[in-house]
Design an enzyme around this catalytic site. Structure first.
Site, short mmCIF file in Angstrom:
data_model
loop_
_atom_site.label_atom_id
_atom_site.label_comp_id
_atom_site.label_asym_id
_atom_site.label_seq_id
_atom_site.Cartn_x
_atom_site.Cartn_y
_atom_site.Cartn_z
N HIS A 56 -29.17 -114.30 26.09
CA HIS A 56 -29.38 -115.62 26.82
C HIS A 56 -28.31 -116.52 26.70
CE1 HIS A 56 -30.70 -119.74 27.35
NE2 HIS A 56 -31.14 -119.16 28.71
N HIS A 58 -39.16 -113.42 33.17
CA HIS A 58 -38.05 -114.31 32.74
C HIS A 58 -37.77 -113.80 31.45
CE1 HIS A 58 -36.85 -118.24 30.58
NE2 HIS A 58 -35.95 -117.94 31.51
O1 G3P Z 1 -32.33 -118.37 35.45
C1 G3P Z 1 -33.59 -118.86 35.49
C2 G3P Z 1 -33.83 -119.30 34.10
O2 G3P Z 1 -33.71 -118.38 33.27
C3 G3P Z 1 -32.98 -120.49 33.79
O3 G3P Z 1 -33.07 -120.78 32.65
O4 G3P Z 1 -31.97 -121.22 30.36
O5 G3P Z 1 -33.86 -119.42 30.82
O6 G3P Z 1 -31.37 -118.94 31.68
P1 G3P Z 1 -32.62 -120.04 31.22
CA CA Z 2 -31.98 -117.13 33.18
#
Ligand code: G3P
Ligand code: CA
Length: 334
Positions: free
Chosen positions: A77, A35
């Protein structure tokens, strides 16, 4: 269930791995999706964090994607750059009326002048995760383009012989459309340039906007695997009717962990029916986000969270900031 010691936990997970569904075992072991890269250890979405995630054994590496003013997909992000860069210092006076600096108002050449730091909480100005990479340590981290990141992953795949995949998320497509840009068209074209066109390729394309995810399949005609993200406030998408609709265009869902499981006051995992409902429709399930340093309420440990995610709930993968910890867990299930 609470575990008195790691060995008791380990023995039980092995036993459960023998008894429970095939997707939690062996050749269909859960996918570990880095992530924002190895974001538990290095500033998110830097190429350094991606290389580290690769080295830690991630199956897929995630890219959150937004566009620059000159239509270059970059990996960051937020549609604003205030949270992870020194943009206010480099380009004072370029904020919009709301006080934020939008990536789409800057060219790639300008964005490359920025330095990336650990994420800050805009309310407090302090680091979002106190025990992560020091906020004040500046060592030349940049915002990468999506193309640079694809080249990095493909280069490492060649030099290591591994086959790590990409997991790009199209951020805020409606915002991009209001600015006259179709982020999906641009990202799919770049993926095609690098050889990613078919369901079998090592790519999942993800998006929170259900109309736009459907558009990728039905209007842009991509054959790549699609994952419909579902936030905690989009519970309608997680209903049986919502899943029926998603199954018409997507290959999987990426739900908030809160839609999959929680832990009661005694620390026991309580799962919802979401994974089973999704599997009944042929959808894989990759919940987000597993963080060893920010556990769900009442969870006792990161391993307990992983055990609940994979063994109890039966999810097919996880987005995690701590790739090494998740890889160690799934390796112990083999
Ligand atoms: O894309 C999966 C997860 O990353 C969604 O949350 O806000 O971290 O992009 P975010
Ligand atoms: Ca994401």
């Amino acid at each position: 269930m609470r575990f008195k010691s790691f060995s008791a936990f380990f023995a039980l997970t092995l036993a459960l791995a023998i008894l429970l569904p095939a997707h939690a075992q062996g050749s269909t072991r859960p996918l570990i999706i880095a992530h924002r890269g190895a974001s538990g250890y290095l500033p998110e979405h830097t190429l350094e964090a991606k290389a580290m995630a690769y080295a830690l054994g991630a199956d897929y590496v995630e890219q959150d994607v937004v566009l620059t003013q000159d239509d270059v997909p970059i990996v960051v992000h937020d549609i604003i750059l205030d949270t992870v860069t020194n943009i206010a210092e480099i380009f004072p006076g370029r904020a919009r009326g709301d006080g934020h600096f939008y990536a789409i108002d800057f060219t790639l050449a300008e964005i490359k002048q920025l330095t990336v730091h650990e994420r800050i909480d805009l309310q407090t100005g302090k680091t979002a995760f106190p025990n992560r990479f020091p906020l004040e340590t500046v060592v030349g981290f940049e915002i990468p383009t999506l193309e640079e990141e694809i080249a990095l992953i493909q280069g490492l795949n060649r030099s290591t012989g591994h086959d790590v995949g990409l997991y790009p998320e199209l951020k805020e497509p409606a915002f991009h459309q209001a600015e006259g840009k179709d982020i999906g068209t641009i990202v799919l074209a770049l993926l095609e340039e690098y050889g990613y066109t078919r369901r079998a390729d090592r790519v999942f394309v993800q998006c929170f906007d259900p109309a736009y995810t459907r558009y990728l399949r039905e209007e842009l005609g991509t054959d790549l695997k699609l994952v419909q993200l579902i936030s905690g406030s989009q519970a309608n998408l997680a209903s049986p009717q919502g899943l029926d609709a998603i199954a018409e265009y997507a290959d999987g869902i990426g739900p908030s962990m809160s839609l999959v499981l929680s832990f009661d006051a005694q620390g026991q995992a309580q799962i919802t029916s979401l994974v089973a409902e999704a599997h009944a429709r042929g959808l894989v399930v990759h919940p987000y986000t597993g963080r060893a340093d920010s556990l769900p309420k009442n969870a006792q440990s990161f391993d307990q969270l992983l055990e609940a995610t994979f063994i109890v709930a039966g999810a097919d993968g996880i987005f995690t900031d701590h790739t090494d910890r998740a890889i160690a867990f799934v390796n112990a299930l083999q």
